[in-house]
Design a protein around this motif. Structure first.
Motif, PDB file in Angstrom:
ATOM      1  N   ARG A  59       0.828  -1.196   0.000  1.00  0.00           N
ATOM      2  CA  ARG A  59       0.000   0.000   0.000  1.00  0.00           C
ATOM      3  C   ARG A  59       0.872   1.260   0.000  1.00  0.00           C
ATOM      4  NH1 ARG A  59      -3.924  -0.577   4.620  1.00  0.00           N
ATOM      5  NH2 ARG A  59      -5.293  -1.866   3.361  1.00  0.00           N
ATOM      6  N   PHE A  88     -19.858  21.614  -2.173  1.00  0.00           N
ATOM      7  CA  PHE A  88     -18.895  20.862  -1.360  1.00  0.00           C
ATOM      8  C   PHE A  88     -18.625  21.570  -0.035  1.00  0.00           C
ATOM      9  CE2 PHE A  88     -16.068  23.126  -4.412  1.00  0.00           C
ATOM     10  CZ  PHE A  88     -15.250  23.820  -3.526  1.00  0.00           C
ATOM     11  N   GLU A  97       2.284   1.722  -3.363  1.00  0.00           N
ATOM     12  CA  GLU A  97       1.225   2.244  -4.219  1.00  0.00           C
ATOM     13  C   GLU A  97       1.101   3.755  -4.018  1.00  0.00           C
ATOM     14  OE1 GLU A  97      -0.555   0.651  -6.390  1.00  0.00           O
ATOM     15  OE2 GLU A  97      -2.290   1.930  -6.770  1.00  0.00           O
ATOM     16  N   GLY A  98       1.115   4.173  -2.745  1.00  0.00           N
ATOM     17  CA  GLY A  98       1.009   5.588  -2.423  1.00  0.00           C
ATOM     18  C   GLY A  98       2.147   6.390  -3.026  1.00  0.00           C
ATOM     19  N   ARG A 105       1.760   6.723  -6.719  1.00  0.00           N
ATOM     20  CA  ARG A 105       0.778   7.743  -7.083  1.00  0.00           C
ATOM     21  C   ARG A 105       1.374   9.131  -6.973  1.00  0.00           C
ATOM     22  NH1 ARG A 105      -3.740   5.669  -9.667  1.00  0.00           N
ATOM     23  NH2 ARG A 105      -3.518   3.489  -9.152  1.00  0.00           N
ATOM     24  N   ASP A 125       1.691  11.888  -9.864  1.00  0.00           N
ATOM     25  CA  ASP A 125       1.223  13.267  -9.742  1.00  0.00           C
ATOM     26  C   ASP A 125       2.312  14.239 -10.179  1.00  0.00           C
ATOM     27  OD1 ASP A 125      -1.193  12.530  -8.866  1.00  0.00           O
ATOM     28  OD2 ASP A 125      -0.884  13.041  -6.766  1.00  0.00           O
ATOM     29  N   LYS A 161      -6.911  20.207 -12.390  1.00  0.00           N
ATOM     30  CA  LYS A 161      -6.440  18.858 -12.063  1.00  0.00           C
ATOM     31  C   LYS A 161      -7.094  17.857 -12.994  1.00  0.00           C
ATOM     32  CE  LYS A 161      -4.617  18.659  -7.517  1.00  0.00           C
ATOM     33  NZ  LYS A 161      -5.108  19.650  -6.588  1.00  0.00           N
ATOM     34  N   GLY A 162      -6.589  16.644 -12.953  1.00  0.00           N
ATOM     35  CA  GLY A 162      -7.214  15.571 -13.710  1.00  0.00           C
ATOM     36  C   GLY A 162      -6.648  15.427 -15.105  1.00  0.00           C
ATOM     37  N   ARG A 194       2.734  14.296 -13.846  1.00  0.00           N
ATOM     38  CA  ARG A 194       1.658  15.001 -14.531  1.00  0.00           C
ATOM     39  C   ARG A 194       1.842  16.513 -14.418  1.00  0.00           C
ATOM     40  NH1 ARG A 194      -2.236  11.858 -13.188  1.00  0.00           N
ATOM     41  NH2 ARG A 194      -2.401  12.781 -11.134  1.00  0.00           N
ATOM     42  N   PRO A 240      -7.357  25.157  -0.663  1.00  0.00           N
ATOM     43  CA  PRO A 240      -6.735  24.408  -1.768  1.00  0.00           C
ATOM     44  C   PRO A 240      -7.213  24.846  -3.148  1.00  0.00           C
ATOM     45  CG  PRO A 240      -7.425  22.904  -0.053  1.00  0.00           C
ATOM     46  CD  PRO A 240      -7.982  24.241   0.321  1.00  0.00           C
ATOM     47  N   ASN A 241      -8.420  25.406  -3.213  1.00  0.00           N
ATOM     48  CA  ASN A 241      -8.917  25.895  -4.499  1.00  0.00           C
ATOM     49  C   ASN A 241      -8.369  27.268  -4.858  1.00  0.00           C
ATOM     50  OD1 ASN A 241     -10.973  23.885  -5.551  1.00  0.00           O
ATOM     51  ND2 ASN A 241     -11.577  24.094  -3.416  1.00  0.00           N
ATOM     52  N   HIS A 276     -11.459  23.859   9.292  1.00  0.00           N
ATOM     53  CA  HIS A 276     -11.362  22.865   8.220  1.00  0.00           C
ATOM     54  C   HIS A 276     -11.913  23.445   6.914  1.00  0.00           C
ATOM     55  CE1 HIS A 276     -11.621  18.992   6.135  1.00  0.00           C
ATOM     56  NE2 HIS A 276     -12.733  19.509   5.625  1.00  0.00           N
ATOM     57  N   LYS A 311      -8.974  23.798   4.532  1.00  0.00           N
ATOM     58  CA  LYS A 311      -8.853  22.522   3.828  1.00  0.00           C
ATOM     59  C   LYS A 311      -9.822  22.419   2.655  1.00  0.00           C
ATOM     60  CE  LYS A 311      -6.043  20.114   6.781  1.00  0.00           C
ATOM     61  NZ  LYS A 311      -6.464  19.381   7.972  1.00  0.00           N
ATOM     62  N   GLU A 312     -10.941  23.122   2.704  1.00  0.00           N
ATOM     63  CA  GLU A 312     -11.896  23.033   1.595  1.00  0.00           C
ATOM     64  C   GLU A 312     -11.730  24.205   0.627  1.00  0.00           C
ATOM     65  OE1 GLU A 312     -14.036  20.528   1.075  1.00  0.00           O
ATOM     66  OE2 GLU A 312     -13.878  19.475   2.982  1.00  0.00           O
ATOM     67  N   ILE A 313     -11.621  25.426   1.172  1.00  0.00           N
ATOM     68  CA  ILE A 313     -11.577  26.602   0.301  1.00  0.00           C
ATOM     69  C   ILE A 313     -10.147  26.917  -0.139  1.00  0.00           C
ATOM     70  CG2 ILE A 313     -12.093  29.072   0.129  1.00  0.00           C
ATOM     71  CD1 ILE A 313     -14.436  28.640   2.004  1.00  0.00           C
TER      72      ILE A 313
END
Lengths: 326, 296
Positions: free
Chosen positions: B6, B189, B9-10, B13, B17, B294-295, B20, B210-211, B202, B206-208
């Motif tokens: 694991r 979200f 795997e991490g 990844r 990233d 992203k993506g 990319r 990062p954007n 948070h 952590k939500e706003i």
């Protein structure tokens, strides 16, 4: 006083009005219904009928203007910040568009570990990873999605993640705000089946909000129809499709598109739907539906009808059924 | 065993990233040029005492035997009127330019971003009004003018210059983050985190936040160039770094007296300023491309 019932959620005369520049928008204007333990209650309406506002008020995004929201007999008519964490663990929501309900800057792992962390559902780091993998397996997603970001996965898969997030806290009651309307038809079926399966497995109660009436036939045990912030008709799902009473319900049912003659025969006689839902800022006087109603009477433009129980569990709000007609 | 796989795997990844990100960054060759030049300048500034040809030229040093030499093999960029090696002084000059940029941004970004997040999240409340009106007041004063005023009232020097510029610079971050945060506040979200019981901290960080990272990093890179330019301007008029410490701005000022005959004294430091500002701008464009979406 707490009345002992098997109702998990009761909504009493709920009103939610918004003050805007154009005037007061009566998004929800005095509705009452209750959801029984373990059932799926379908709330159906056109866009702008106020059905999502009901969900947002129940979850605490809005404070009701008037009326009460009772969860297991306890008044929860307050905003989410004033609610207890225990309540937030019990009542969860799945939003309509998974594209906006999952943060694009956070990985699936971060999204799913948040509810586990908030509600102290896992002891350590290893436990969290195990739980997330369990959740992903539960919604039939590959375990290595834990490292992906929402933009890397498909719309249906995103909605699975959103459902996994809602179920992560072992809730009793889940609000489904049009969970499938932003998705492909093939994915819709999969998600609906999954939701039915989870309901049995975890003994969940659903408030299922949708504009897709035909979906309700397979999913809901009872259905309520909303029009301009008010409920027109509540009935058990089978009764509802057999014997629709409100002219608006008849209009909606007759406008379901079908592919075979047999299905066509099951539908009530064709009623051509006319007009559009009026603006909730200027609600017509009397019965708000009278402008579009094929059975319009004089009284309809003057007086707003009240809810009457026509048969057991089947209530309707229409002048056709108020007095002598029953 | 499972844990080990694991972990691998991490790590895999993470490596994916990074690849990319590098792919997106490197699609524009100009951003690579910007990155390379920034790295070279950073290297030259950090190791200036070791790699510059005449480290003594950075201090109080006079050698009239080698004064005013045009660029030659011994002095690649020539020498000034005191016989000091211009290339050495450019290397040392970069130290103060970069330090000014880094210190100002280190002071300005956390404050500006935090205030912007708070004001944006509480849009419409008294907190929003207070923060944003104060921001408006500070935006109204040009940083260079205030820095000039502060440095001429107090003692001229790099410290006062940095403080003055910092004082005027944070509102731009506040405004930018405010715009993003106040529009994200209504996103589902954020609502989902709120009704799910997440804390204010948070949601904000952590939500706003990062954007907001992509525009913040892009602006930081562009601002690095601007702050360096302001520092050089202050030194040019004699209010920044004081002689004999070398600074690009004061070198241009000193050298301009000997134009056009001894052009190298002013032109090389001026070129150095241009190079660093340009490099940071190109780097900023690259960062914007890299973090844009992203993506994929």
């Amino acid at each position: 006083m707490i009345i002992l019932t098997n109702n998990i959620l009761t909504i009493e005369q709920l009103k939610k009005h918004f003050v805007t520049r154009q005037g007061i928008v009566k998004a929800v204007d005095g509705i009452s219904f209750s959801v029984k333990e373990g059932e799926t209650f379908g709330l159906v309406g056109e866009s702008g009928s106020g059905k999502s506002t009901v969900a947002y008020t129940v979850i605490g995004m809005y404070k009701p203007t008037k009326g009460k929201v009772l969860y297991r007999g306890k008044n929860i008519s307050q905003e989410s910040k004033k609610r207890s964490q225990a309540l937030k663990k019990e009542i969860r929501i799945v939003f309509q568009d998974p594209g906006t309900s999952l943060n694009p800057a956070r990985s699936i792992r971060q999204i799913l570990e948040l509810p586990l962390k908030i509600h102290n559902l896992s002891r350590n780091h290893k436990d969290i990873v195990n739980k997330i993998e369990e959740l992903l397996k539960m919604v039939q997603l590959p375990v290595d999605y834990i490292y992906k970001y929402p933009l890397m996965i498909g719309g249906g898969e995103k909605q699975m993640v959103a459902i996994a997030r809602a179920l992560a806290t072992n809730p009793s009651f889940v609000l489904l705000d049009e969970p499938t309307s932003a998705l492909d038809v093939s994915v819709q079926a999969k998600i609906i089946n999954m939701l039915i399966q989870f309901q049995k497995k975890f003994n969940l109660s659903y408030l299922f909000i949708t504009h897709d009436l035909s979906l309700m036939r397979n999913v809901a045990s009872r259905v309520a129809i909303m029009y301009l912030g008010k409920i027109c008709e509540i009935a058990p799902a089978s009764e509802f499709f057999k014997n629709p009473l409100h002219p608006y319900t008849q209009m909606l049912l007759s406008s379901i598109s079908v592919i075979s003659d047999e299905e066509e025969a099951l539908k009530p006689k064709k009623i051509i739907s006319k007009g559009e839902i009026p603006s909730p800022v200027n609600v017509p006087p009397g019965c708000s539906f009278h402008l579009r109603c094929p059975n319009k009477m004089d009284i309809c433009s003057r007086e707003d009808p009240v809810m009457v129980e026509v048969s057991k569990g089947h209530t309707v709000r229409c002048h056709l059924y108020t007095n002598t007609h029953v | 065993m499972q844990k080990d796989s694991r972990r691998k795997e991490g790590l895999f990844r993470k490596w994916e990233d990074i690849r990319r990100y590098w792919y997106k960054f490197s699609r524009n060759s100009l951003s690579i040029i910007g990155l390379v030049v920034v790295c070279i300048i950073l290297f030259a500034a950090i190791f200036a005492p070791y790699i510059s040809p005449y480290p003594k030229s950075a201090g109080k040093f006079i050698n009239f035997y080698e004064a005013s030499q045009p660029p030659n093999s011994a002095h690649l960029c020539g020498t000034d009127v005191f016989g000091r090696d211009v290339l050495t002084r450019v290397f040392f000059g970069y130290r103060f330019s970069l330090m000014m940029g880094i210190v100002v941004l280190a002071l300005v970004v956390p404050v500006g971003v935090a205030l912007g997040l708070i004001a944006g999240y509480y849009r419409g409340s008294w907190l929003d009004t207070i923060i944003m009106r104060i921001t408006d007041i500070f935006v109204a004063v040009p940083p260079l003018i205030l820095a000039l005023a502060v440095c001429s009232v107090l003692t001229p020097g790099i410290f006062h210059a940095m403080m003055a510029v910092s004082l005027m610079w944070w509102p731009w971050y506040t405004r930018m983050v405010y715009g993003i945060a106040s529009s994200l506040k209504g996103e589902f979200f954020v609502q989902a985190a709120e009704v799910g019981g997440a804390s204010r901290g948070h949601i904000l960080f952590k939500e706003i936040l990062p954007n907001c990272i992509a525009p913040i990093f892009t602006k930081m890179s562009l601002d690095m160039g601007w702050v360096i330019l302001i520092g050089a301007s202050l030194s040019f008029v004699g209010l920044g770094v004081q002689p004999p410490t070398p600074d690009l701005g004061s070198m241009v000022a000193d050298g301009s007296k000997y134009l056009p005959d001894q052009w190298w004294i002013a032109v090389f430091p001026a070129f150095a300023i241009m190079l660093v500002v340009l490099a940071f701008n190109l780097l900023g464009d690259g960062i914007r491309d890299m973090l844009g979406a992203k993506g994929g």
